[in-house]
Motif scaffolding. Structure first.
Motif, PDB file in Angstrom:
ATOM      1  N   ASP A  96       1.023  -1.223   0.221  1.00 60.76           N
ATOM      2  CA  ASP A  96       0.050  -0.030  -0.045  1.00 60.76           C
ATOM      3  C   ASP A  96       0.337   1.129   0.116  1.00 60.76           C
ATOM      4  O   ASP A  96       0.793   1.999  -1.055  1.00 60.76           O
ATOM      5  CB  ASP A  96      -0.702   0.384   1.065  1.00 60.76           C
ATOM      6  N   ALA A  97       2.122   1.109   0.808  1.00 58.67           N
ATOM      7  CA  ALA A  97       2.737   2.057   1.083  1.00 58.67           C
ATOM      8  C   ALA A  97       3.380   2.602  -0.697  1.00 58.67           C
ATOM      9  O   ALA A  97       3.406   2.800  -1.348  1.00 58.67           O
ATOM     10  CB  ALA A  97       3.972   1.874   1.865  1.00 58.67           C
ATOM     11  N   SER A  98       3.775   1.582  -1.257  1.00 55.11           N
ATOM     12  CA  SER A  98       4.301   1.843  -1.899  1.00 55.11           C
ATOM     13  C   SER A  98       3.757   1.833  -3.403  1.00 55.11           C
ATOM     14  O   SER A  98       3.895   2.735  -4.025  1.00 55.11           O
ATOM     15  CB  SER A  98       5.260   0.113  -2.166  1.00 55.11           C
ATOM     16  N   ARG A  99       2.924   1.581  -3.444  1.00 60.53           N
ATOM     17  CA  ARG A  99       1.520   1.809  -4.794  1.00 60.53           C
ATOM     18  C   ARG A  99       1.227   3.910  -3.695  1.00 60.53           C
ATOM     19  O   ARG A  99       1.370   4.318  -5.330  1.00 60.53           O
ATOM     20  CB  ARG A  99       0.400   1.320  -4.768  1.00 60.53           C
ATOM     21  N   ALA A 100       1.228   4.090  -3.203  1.00 62.98           N
ATOM     22  CA  ALA A 100       0.968   5.339  -2.834  1.00 62.98           C
ATOM     23  C   ALA A 100       2.213   6.275  -2.865  1.00 62.98           C
ATOM     24  O   ALA A 100       1.973   7.653  -3.594  1.00 62.98           O
ATOM     25  CB  ALA A 100       0.662   5.344  -0.890  1.00 62.98           C
ATOM     26  N   VAL A 101       3.232   6.277  -2.414  1.00 65.14           N
ATOM     27  CA  VAL A 101       4.358   6.783  -2.962  1.00 65.14           C
ATOM     28  C   VAL A 101       4.407   7.030  -5.447  1.00 65.14           C
ATOM     29  O   VAL A 101       4.891   7.274  -5.633  1.00 65.14           O
ATOM     30  CB  VAL A 101       5.463   6.089  -2.696  1.00 65.14           C
ATOM     31  N   GLY A 102       3.693   5.629  -5.520  1.00 62.92           N
ATOM     32  CA  GLY A 102       3.425   5.526  -6.581  1.00 62.92           C
ATOM     33  C   GLY A 102       2.588   7.077  -7.445  1.00 62.92           C
ATOM     34  O   GLY A 102       2.669   7.223  -8.437  1.00 62.92           O
ATOM     35  N   GLU A 103       1.337   6.741  -6.824  1.00 56.50           N
ATOM     36  CA  GLU A 103       0.349   7.761  -7.133  1.00 56.50           C
ATOM     37  C   GLU A 103       0.953   9.369  -7.315  1.00 56.50           C
ATOM     38  O   GLU A 103       0.689  10.293  -7.650  1.00 56.50           O
ATOM     39  CB  GLU A 103      -0.384   7.301  -6.004  1.00 56.50           C
ATOM     40  N   VAL A 104       2.025   9.575  -5.678  1.00 54.86           N
ATOM     41  CA  VAL A 104       2.678  10.555  -5.643  1.00 54.86           C
ATOM     42  C   VAL A 104       3.456  10.781  -6.924  1.00 54.86           C
ATOM     43  O   VAL A 104       3.355  11.813  -7.636  1.00 54.86           O
ATOM     44  CB  VAL A 104       3.276  10.599  -4.711  1.00 54.86           C
ATOM     45  N   ALA A 105       4.477   9.867  -7.807  1.00 55.66           N
ATOM     46  CA  ALA A 105       5.403  10.116  -9.184  1.00 55.66           C
ATOM     47  C   ALA A 105       4.323   9.983 -10.042  1.00 55.66           C
ATOM     48  O   ALA A 105       4.531  11.281 -10.460  1.00 55.66           O
ATOM     49  CB  ALA A 105       5.832   8.764  -8.401  1.00 55.66           C
ATOM     50  N   LEU A 106       3.177   9.725  -9.986  1.00 55.60           N
ATOM     51  CA  LEU A 106       2.275   9.967 -11.266  1.00 55.60           C
ATOM     52  C   LEU A 106       1.932  11.267 -11.017  1.00 55.60           C
ATOM     53  O   LEU A 106       1.868  12.844 -11.460  1.00 55.60           O
ATOM     54  CB  LEU A 106       1.079   9.303 -11.636  1.00 55.60           C
ATOM     55  N   ALA A 107       1.361  11.975 -10.101  1.00 49.03           N
ATOM     56  CA  ALA A 107       0.504  13.268  -9.880  1.00 49.03           C
ATOM     57  C   ALA A 107       1.729  14.482  -9.822  1.00 49.03           C
ATOM     58  O   ALA A 107       1.187  15.097 -10.285  1.00 49.03           O
ATOM     59  CB  ALA A 107       0.115  13.617  -8.353  1.00 49.03           C
TER      60      ALA A 107
END
Length: 154
Positions: A96-107
């Motif tokens: 979940d944390a890794s996917r959240a980091v990925g979402e931040v990078a995409l944003a």
């Protein structure tokens, strides 16, 4: 509601099959899935796989960048691989944390595209390079002229 009766024959005895025409259940009912359930490839297969891959790439990029700042290129590679792997294969809090980091990078990528950061940075870099080139050209022509006053300047 209508009711139709069909007969089906079993090998040993005769059974009755009842088919009922019922209303369709609302497909827009709220679900109880978690925030990252949209990465499930069973819903919209290809689109969710693409989004999941984009999130994994974003996690790899941001984790790799953090690893580079903290420990150099070797840690950057390990962190990028770990970030991408945990975003795609881990269902727990680390995933979940890794996917959240990925979402931040995409944003961040989307905001950079929106504000044309790449184009502006490229233009600024070209301007700086042009200024340095002119500065070195002036410096080299002035030093050549002072060393050999009869030399022609191109």
């Amino acid at each position: 509601m209508t009711k139709s009766t069909y007969k089906s024959v079993d090998q040993h005895d005769e059974t009755e099959l009842v088919v009922v025409d019922a209303e369709r259940v609302n497909d827009d009912a709220p679900s109880t899935k978690d925030a990252y359930s949209d990465y499930d490839s069973t819903v919209d297969g290809e689109e969710n796989d693409r989004k999941g891959n984009m999130v994994a790439r974003g996690a790899a990029a941001l984790c790799g960048l953090t690893g580079c700042f903290l420990g150099g290129p070797f840690l950057a590679i390990l962190a990028a691989i770990g970030g991408a792997y945990s975003a795609t294969h881990n269902e727990g809090p680390v995933g979940d944390a890794s996917r959240a980091v990925g979402e931040v990078a995409l944003a961040a990528r989307d905001k950079a595209k929106e504000h044309q950061v790449c184009e502006k940075t490229g233009t600024a870099a070209k301007s700086v390079a042009k200024g340095l080139k002119e500065s070195f050209r002036r410096k080299s022509t002035s030093s050549t002229a002072s060393q050999n006053p009869k030399a022609e300047v191109l």
